[in-house]
Design an enzyme around this catalytic site. Structure first.
Site, PDB file in Angstrom:
ATOM      1  N   ASP A  36       0.841  -1.198   0.000  1.00 42.52           N
ATOM      2  CA  ASP A  36       0.000   0.000   0.000  1.00 42.52           C
ATOM      3  C   ASP A  36       0.872   1.243   0.000  1.00 42.52           C
ATOM      4  O   ASP A  36       2.009   1.216   0.514  1.00 42.52           O
ATOM      5  CB  ASP A  36      -0.898   0.022   1.240  1.00 42.52           C
ATOM      6  CG  ASP A  36      -1.936  -1.089   1.230  1.00 42.52           C
ATOM      7  OD1 ASP A  36      -2.271  -1.551   0.135  1.00 42.52           O
ATOM      8  OD2 ASP A  36      -2.403  -1.472   2.323  1.00 42.52           O
ATOM      9  N   TYR A  64       6.815  -8.506   8.646  1.00 39.45           N
ATOM     10  CA  TYR A  64       6.526  -7.078   8.763  1.00 39.45           C
ATOM     11  C   TYR A  64       6.848  -6.544  10.151  1.00 39.45           C
ATOM     12  O   TYR A  64       6.724  -7.254  11.150  1.00 39.45           O
ATOM     13  CB  TYR A  64       5.029  -6.818   8.529  1.00 39.45           C
ATOM     14  CG  TYR A  64       4.508  -7.181   7.167  1.00 39.45           C
ATOM     15  CD1 TYR A  64       4.510  -6.249   6.125  1.00 39.45           C
ATOM     16  CD2 TYR A  64       3.984  -8.444   6.912  1.00 39.45           C
ATOM     17  CE1 TYR A  64       4.011  -6.582   4.870  1.00 39.45           C
ATOM     18  CE2 TYR A  64       3.482  -8.779   5.666  1.00 39.45           C
ATOM     19  CZ  TYR A  64       3.496  -7.845   4.655  1.00 39.45           C
ATOM     20  OH  TYR A  64       3.000  -8.176   3.419  1.00 39.45           O
ATOM     21  N   ASP A  78      -6.370   1.763   8.363  1.00 48.59           N
ATOM     22  CA  ASP A  78      -5.069   2.406   8.539  1.00 48.59           C
ATOM     23  C   ASP A  78      -5.268   3.914   8.685  1.00 48.59           C
ATOM     24  O   ASP A  78      -6.407   4.404   8.759  1.00 48.59           O
ATOM     25  CB  ASP A  78      -4.109   2.071   7.385  1.00 48.59           C
ATOM     26  CG  ASP A  78      -4.612   2.547   6.025  1.00 48.59           C
ATOM     27  OD1 ASP A  78      -5.510   3.413   5.975  1.00 48.59           O
ATOM     28  OD2 ASP A  78      -4.111   2.044   5.001  1.00 48.59           O
ATOM     29  N   ARG A 169      -3.540  -5.077   7.834  1.00 52.16           N
ATOM     30  CA  ARG A 169      -4.573  -4.121   8.267  1.00 52.16           C
ATOM     31  C   ARG A 169      -5.758  -4.847   8.893  1.00 52.16           C
ATOM     32  O   ARG A 169      -6.324  -4.388   9.892  1.00 52.16           O
ATOM     33  CB  ARG A 169      -5.045  -3.279   7.074  1.00 52.16           C
ATOM     34  CG  ARG A 169      -4.072  -2.181   6.669  1.00 52.16           C
ATOM     35  CD  ARG A 169      -4.631  -1.355   5.535  1.00 52.16           C
ATOM     36  NE  ARG A 169      -4.687  -2.085   4.279  1.00 52.16           N
ATOM     37  CZ  ARG A 169      -5.621  -1.925   3.348  1.00 52.16           C
ATOM     38  NH1 ARG A 169      -6.621  -1.073   3.547  1.00 52.16           N
ATOM     39  NH2 ARG A 169      -5.583  -2.603   2.215  1.00 52.16           N
TER      40      ARG A 169
END
Length: 273
Positions: A36, A64, A78, A169
């Site tokens: 993203d 991550y 987010d 997310r």
């Protein structure tokens, strides 16, 4: 060629990939998954004929660094928002650790409405922006590990390794639900893609778990190039073809016959000239 490139926050993955393509005069470029615009981190790209190898990559795990904020919900899950207040409840550190670790293992999650999932040929985010109602299917994914958990209300940080198809997310949103506080993602950095980290050596043979057929003579290479090898005694399987330690194609053998070939013509021509 396979290569890792680093995407900074604020740019789209396609911008970064296109800039790399133009800067290096690359004719064709492919990728193994985007990030993203609000995320940063590693993208694994393939150039020219090596793009044909992308479907055969076996390790699709990702890792991550994540940061989230409690007390609020976000329509996009987010900081892109819109964001609204949800709760002023402050969970204990013990509660936070227990809830976060409860997500380790195989879980079901629903992708964010603002995602690139397709609904009847349309991207989900396109429909969401127009306030068109739709339902996304629940997917099974796996959270292999969550560690390095840091908590100082309202911020939580952690590192996680996940299977392909996992939406961080959605994970953040589900953590907020389970804590009854609400939560949205404020930071995301991908530190591993397809099992490769920034300091890892990229080895196609280990990235693609297919048996290897090594061609050693130019005469044999010519036979493959001109499609003269119609039979090959080997078990039914896809195989990587290599010449001079360079991958030059993928073939499929069935009943000792070559039924499908995907050869890299330009690479082979370079070896034959």
């Amino acid at each position: 060629m396979f290569r890792l490139i680093y995407k900074e926050m604020g740019k789209s993955s396609f911008q970064v990939i296109d800039e790399f393509k133009r800067k290096n005069n690359i004719q064709k470029i492919g990728h193994t998954g985007t990030l993203d615009p609000l995320a940063q981190g590693l993208l694994l790209i393939a150039t020219n004929e090596d793009t044909k190898l992308i479907p055969y990559l076996t390790n699709k795990d990702k890792e991550y660094n994540v940061e989230l904020k409690l007390g609020f919900n976000s329509a996009t899950f987010d900081s892109e928002g819109p964001i609204c207040f949800f709760s002023d409840y402050i969970p204990s550190e013990e509660e936070v650790n227990k809830v976060i670790n409860s997500f380790v293992g195989k879980i079901k999650q629903i992708p964010p409405s603002f995602s690139s999932k397709k609904i009847n040929g349309k991207r989900a985010y396109e429909l969401a922006r127009k306030n068109i109602k739709f339902n996304l299917k629940e997917n099974e994914v796996e959270i292999y590990s969550i560690n390095n958990i840091y908590y100082h209300y309202p911020i939580i940080k952690f590192k996680t390794k996940v299977s392909n198809g996992t939406y961080i997310r959605s994970l953040v949103n589900d953590i907020g639900k389970k804590l009854t506080t609400g939560a949205y993602m404020t930071f995301l950095e991908r530190t591993m893609v397809n099992g490769i980290k920034e300091d890892s050596e990229i080895n196609i043979k280990t990235m693609i778990q297919l048996p290897l057929i090594r061609i050693t003579e130019q005469s044999e290479l010519k036979r493959w190039f001109f499609g003269l090898n119609k039979s090959y005694i080997a078990k039914d399987e896809h195989y990587l073809l290599s010449f001079n330690d360079e991958i030059i194609g993928v073939i499929k053998i069935q009943n000792n016959k070559v039924i499908k070939t995907n050869l890299f013509g330009k690479k082979i021509q370079n070896f034959l000239t």
